[in-house]
Design a protein around this motif. Structure first.
Motif, PDB file in Angstrom:
ATOM      1  N   ILE A 105     -17.124   9.293   3.944  1.00 23.32           N
ATOM      2  CA  ILE A 105     -16.806  10.459   3.089  1.00 23.32           C
ATOM      3  C   ILE A 105     -16.567  11.692   3.966  1.00 23.32           C
ATOM      4  CG2 ILE A 105     -17.812  12.074   1.404  1.00 23.32           C
ATOM      5  CD1 ILE A 105     -19.199   9.523   0.162  1.00 23.32           C
ATOM      6  N   ALA A 106     -17.396  11.828   5.025  1.00 25.54           N
ATOM      7  CA  ALA A 106     -17.229  12.963   5.949  1.00 25.54           C
ATOM      8  C   ALA A 106     -15.862  12.933   6.621  1.00 25.54           C
ATOM      9  CB  ALA A 106     -18.336  12.951   7.000  1.00 25.54           C
ATOM     10  N   ALA A 107     -15.290  11.723   6.748  1.00 29.32           N
ATOM     11  CA  ALA A 107     -13.964  11.583   7.373  1.00 29.32           C
ATOM     12  C   ALA A 107     -12.836  11.636   6.338  1.00 29.32           C
ATOM     13  CB  ALA A 107     -13.901  10.278   8.153  1.00 29.32           C
ATOM     14  N   GLY A 108     -13.195  11.912   5.059  1.00 28.70           N
ATOM     15  CA  GLY A 108     -12.152  12.115   4.050  1.00 28.70           C
ATOM     16  C   GLY A 108     -11.896  10.944   3.116  1.00 28.70           C
ATOM     17  N   HIS A 109     -12.654   9.829   3.261  1.00 31.08           N
ATOM     18  CA  HIS A 109     -12.464   8.695   2.347  1.00 31.08           C
ATOM     19  C   HIS A 109     -13.016   9.056   0.970  1.00 31.08           C
ATOM     20  CE1 HIS A 109     -11.208   5.746   5.407  1.00 31.08           C
ATOM     21  NE2 HIS A 109     -11.995   6.441   6.211  1.00 31.08           N
ATOM     22  N   ARG A 110     -12.332   8.575  -0.063  1.00 30.69           N
ATOM     23  CA  ARG A 110     -12.779   8.886  -1.424  1.00 30.69           C
ATOM     24  C   ARG A 110     -12.844   7.646  -2.321  1.00 30.69           C
ATOM     25  NH1 ARG A 110     -14.374  12.386   0.882  1.00 30.69           N
ATOM     26  NH2 ARG A 110     -13.997  14.630   0.751  1.00 30.69           N
ATOM     27  N   VAL A 123     -14.162   4.495  -3.747  1.00 34.20           N
ATOM     28  CA  VAL A 123     -15.477   3.838  -3.716  1.00 34.20           C
ATOM     29  C   VAL A 123     -15.353   2.355  -3.368  1.00 34.20           C
ATOM     30  CG1 VAL A 123     -17.504   3.227  -5.112  1.00 34.20           C
ATOM     31  CG2 VAL A 123     -16.492   5.491  -5.317  1.00 34.20           C
ATOM     32  N   SER A 124     -14.393   1.652  -3.973  1.00 35.04           N
ATOM     33  CA  SER A 124     -14.265   0.205  -3.729  1.00 35.04           C
ATOM     34  C   SER A 124     -13.943  -0.082  -2.265  1.00 35.04           C
ATOM     35  CB  SER A 124     -13.199  -0.407  -4.632  1.00 35.04           C
ATOM     36  OG  SER A 124     -11.960   0.247  -4.421  1.00 35.04           O
ATOM     37  N   ALA A 125     -13.091   0.757  -1.658  1.00 38.82           N
ATOM     38  CA  ALA A 125     -12.722   0.572  -0.245  1.00 38.82           C
ATOM     39  C   ALA A 125     -13.934   0.824   0.650  1.00 38.82           C
ATOM     40  CB  ALA A 125     -11.587   1.512   0.129  1.00 38.82           C
ATOM     41  N   MET A 126     -14.724   1.843   0.306  1.00 38.33           N
ATOM     42  CA  MET A 126     -15.919   2.145   1.113  1.00 38.33           C
ATOM     43  C   MET A 126     -16.961   1.030   0.987  1.00 38.33           C
ATOM     44  SD  MET A 126     -16.483   6.272   0.950  1.00 38.33           S
ATOM     45  CE  MET A 126     -16.307   6.554  -0.792  1.00 38.33           C
ATOM     46  N   GLU A 127     -17.082   0.489  -0.229  1.00 35.17           N
ATOM     47  CA  GLU A 127     -18.022  -0.610  -0.442  1.00 35.17           C
ATOM     48  C   GLU A 127     -17.623  -1.839   0.365  1.00 35.17           C
ATOM     49  OE1 GLU A 127     -19.373  -2.219  -4.393  1.00 35.17           O
ATOM     50  OE2 GLU A 127     -19.430  -0.063  -4.841  1.00 35.17           O
ATOM     51  N   ALA A 128     -16.325  -2.130   0.348  1.00 34.95           N
ATOM     52  CA  ALA A 128     -15.809  -3.290   1.082  1.00 34.95           C
ATOM     53  C   ALA A 128     -16.031  -3.103   2.585  1.00 34.95           C
ATOM     54  CB  ALA A 128     -14.326  -3.489   0.780  1.00 34.95           C
ATOM     55  N   ARG A 129     -15.729  -1.907   3.070  1.00 37.31           N
ATOM     56  CA  ARG A 129     -15.892  -1.618   4.501  1.00 37.31           C
ATOM     57  C   ARG A 129     -17.372  -1.678   4.895  1.00 37.31           C
ATOM     58  NH1 ARG A 129     -14.284  -1.950   9.566  1.00 37.31           N
ATOM     59  NH2 ARG A 129     -14.606  -0.096  10.828  1.00 37.31           N
ATOM     60  N   GLY A 130     -18.232  -1.100   4.051  1.00 34.17           N
ATOM     61  CA  GLY A 130     -19.675  -1.123   4.324  1.00 34.17           C
ATOM     62  C   GLY A 130     -20.213  -2.540   4.386  1.00 34.17           C
ATOM     63  N   SER A 131     -19.820  -3.376   3.438  1.00 36.16           N
ATOM     64  CA  SER A 131     -20.284  -4.776   3.417  1.00 36.16           C
ATOM     65  C   SER A 131     -19.791  -5.526   4.650  1.00 36.16           C
ATOM     66  CB  SER A 131     -19.788  -5.486   2.151  1.00 36.16           C
ATOM     67  OG  SER A 131     -20.305  -4.847   1.008  1.00 36.16           O
ATOM     68  N   GLU A 132     -18.523  -5.278   5.006  1.00 36.31           N
ATOM     69  CA  GLU A 132     -17.921  -5.940   6.175  1.00 36.31           C
ATOM     70  C   GLU A 132     -18.694  -5.569   7.458  1.00 36.31           C
ATOM     71  OE1 GLU A 132     -14.068  -5.151   9.021  1.00 36.31           O
ATOM     72  OE2 GLU A 132     -14.020  -4.358   6.972  1.00 36.31           O
ATOM     73  N   LEU A 133     -19.015  -4.272   7.588  1.00 33.72           N
ATOM     74  CA  LEU A 133     -19.709  -3.811   8.799  1.00 33.72           C
ATOM     75  C   LEU A 133     -21.150  -4.320   8.857  1.00 33.72           C
ATOM     76  CD1 LEU A 133     -18.284  -0.205   9.025  1.00 33.72           C
ATOM     77  CD2 LEU A 133     -18.079  -1.941  10.803  1.00 33.72           C
ATOM     78  N   GLN A 159     -27.423   1.650  12.233  1.00 30.03           N
ATOM     79  CA  GLN A 159     -26.825   2.799  12.946  1.00 30.03           C
ATOM     80  C   GLN A 159     -25.502   2.422  13.598  1.00 30.03           C
ATOM     81  OE1 GLN A 159     -28.392   6.284  15.147  1.00 30.03           O
ATOM     82  NE2 GLN A 159     -29.973   4.835  15.700  1.00 30.03           N
ATOM     83  N   ILE A 160     -25.470   1.238  14.220  1.00 36.75           N
ATOM     84  CA  ILE A 160     -24.238   0.776  14.879  1.00 36.75           C
ATOM     85  C   ILE A 160     -23.120   0.620  13.834  1.00 36.75           C
ATOM     86  CG2 ILE A 160     -23.156  -1.147  16.128  1.00 36.75           C
ATOM     87  CD1 ILE A 160     -25.957  -1.534  17.523  1.00 36.75           C
ATOM     88  N   ALA A 161     -23.458   0.019  12.687  1.00 39.47           N
ATOM     89  CA  ALA A 161     -22.462  -0.152  11.616  1.00 39.47           C
ATOM     90  C   ALA A 161     -21.941   1.211  11.152  1.00 39.47           C
ATOM     91  CB  ALA A 161     -23.080  -0.918  10.447  1.00 39.47           C
ATOM     92  N   LYS A 162     -22.854   2.153  10.971  1.00 39.56           N
ATOM     93  CA  LYS A 162     -22.457   3.500  10.532  1.00 39.56           C
ATOM     94  C   LYS A 162     -21.551   4.165  11.574  1.00 39.56           C
ATOM     95  CE  LYS A 162     -24.382   7.918   8.932  1.00 39.56           C
ATOM     96  NZ  LYS A 162     -25.598   8.635   8.507  1.00 39.56           N
ATOM     97  N   ALA A 163     -21.926   4.031  12.836  1.00 42.80           N
ATOM     98  CA  ALA A 163     -21.145   4.660  13.920  1.00 42.80           C
ATOM     99  C   ALA A 163     -19.727   4.089  13.990  1.00 42.80           C
ATOM    100  CB  ALA A 163     -21.861   4.472  15.251  1.00 42.80           C
ATOM    101  N   LEU A 164     -19.566   2.816  13.603  1.00 43.99           N
ATOM    102  CA  LEU A 164     -18.256   2.161  13.690  1.00 43.99           C
ATOM    103  C   LEU A 164     -17.406   2.350  12.436  1.00 43.99           C
ATOM    104  CD1 LEU A 164     -19.321  -1.287  15.225  1.00 43.99           C
ATOM    105  CD2 LEU A 164     -18.091   0.545  16.405  1.00 43.99           C
ATOM    106  N   SER A 165     -17.964   3.011  11.411  1.00 44.81           N
ATOM    107  CA  SER A 165     -17.339   2.983  10.082  1.00 44.81           C
ATOM    108  C   SER A 165     -15.899   3.500  10.054  1.00 44.81           C
ATOM    109  CB  SER A 165     -18.189   3.755   9.076  1.00 44.81           C
ATOM    110  OG  SER A 165     -18.384   5.081   9.514  1.00 44.81           O
TER     111      SER A 165
END
Length: 281
Positions: A142-147, A149-159, A186-192
């Motif tokens: 979100i801080a990088a401008g993503h809005r 929700v489904s894309a963020m969920e997919a990316r979060g699960s993948e990481l 933390q590593i997953a978050k850093a790579l998001s």
């Protein structure tokens, strides 16, 4: 690693001091310090005249004892602290032509969110312990401008899967996790946001040996897979030997030696590096 390519990051004459300085210590050429401390005014010179290049796909290790300035250097590069002087350039940012330290706070936020990820020694600094694990990843996105929700969920699960956190635990808060699992979140978050550079600050300190080995294996695997450039801080030469292509040795806020990791471990030149290497044997 491709040393023929231009550096992805170039740092030049970085200085960080805590204190105002005085006649005894303000002049770098004639500075009279005890280790990195001025007895006259109490100023601490945490980083003194640090210069280095980081190349695409390279892991640069930074090693030194506690208080050598390596973690302060990382905090300066991630804008957690203001520098006292010096320059840093990133090739993916304005073609590497603008000194990052002189950019506005808005631009620094952009750089932090898009071009760098950081994994802190203490997970409390890198994670919101009350948020869910996937929520931590979403926060950075979100801080990088993503809005979406489904894309963020997919990316979060993948990481989370990539760093071996079971997906059924994605809604759990990191405060319920072990130290090793917190570091992996933390590593997953850093790579998001797919940053080209990852800063790793003593990421295995305080973990059990078997957990340390798992986290290091994960970092090695991710680095090879993603070809990401890494700055890796450690006081442990075993960690540096396993991961770093080149190594920089710090003592009292200064770089006392740098070169290929094998070279530094097999033929250390500086007395302090010799002492470090002998303690590893």
């Amino acid at each position: 690693m491709s040393p023929i390519a231009p550096p992805i990051m170039r740092v030049s004459h970085l200085d960080k001091r805590f204190g105002t300085g005085c006649e005894q210590c303000n002049n770098q050429e004639q500075r009279k310090l005890e280790n990195n401390y001025c007895r006259s005014c109490g100023t601490v010179y945490a980083c003194q005249d640090i210069s280095f290049d980081l190349y695409p796909g390279e892991v640069l290790g930074i090693v030194g004892e506690s208080g050598s300035g390596k973690s302060t250097l990382m905090r300066c590069l991630y804008f957690d602290q203001e520098v006292s002087g010096g320059e840093a350039y990133l090739q993916p940012y304005q073609q590497g032509e603008r000194n990052l330290f002189q950019e506005s706070s808005q631009q620094k936020k952009y750089i932090r969110n898009h071009l760098m990820g950081k994994v802190y020694q203490n997970p409390v600094l890198g994670l919101r312990m009350e948020f869910s694990s996937i929520g931590n990843i979403a926060e950075k996105m979100i801080a990088a401008g993503h809005r979406q929700v489904s894309a963020m969920e997919a990316r979060g699960s993948e990481l989370l899967e990539k760093v071996h956190i079971p997906v059924y635990r994605k809604m759990e808060a990191p405060k319920n996790f072990s130290g090793g699992m917190q570091q992996r979140v933390q590593i997953a978050k850093a790579l998001s946001n797919n940053p080209p550079i990852l800063l790793l600050d003593e990421v295995t300190t305080g973990l059990d040996l078997s957990v340390q080995a798992n986290v290091l294996d994960l970092i090695k695997h991710l680095q090879r897979e993603l070809q990401i450039s890494m700055l890796l801080v450690s006081h442990d030469l075993g960690v540096i030997r396993m991961l770093a292509d080149r190594t920089m040795v710090m003592l009292d806020g200064r770089v006392v030696e740098q070169g290929l990791t094998d070279q530094i471990l097999e033929d250390p030149q500086h007395a302090y590096t010799q002492q470090l290497v002998h303690s590893l044997l």
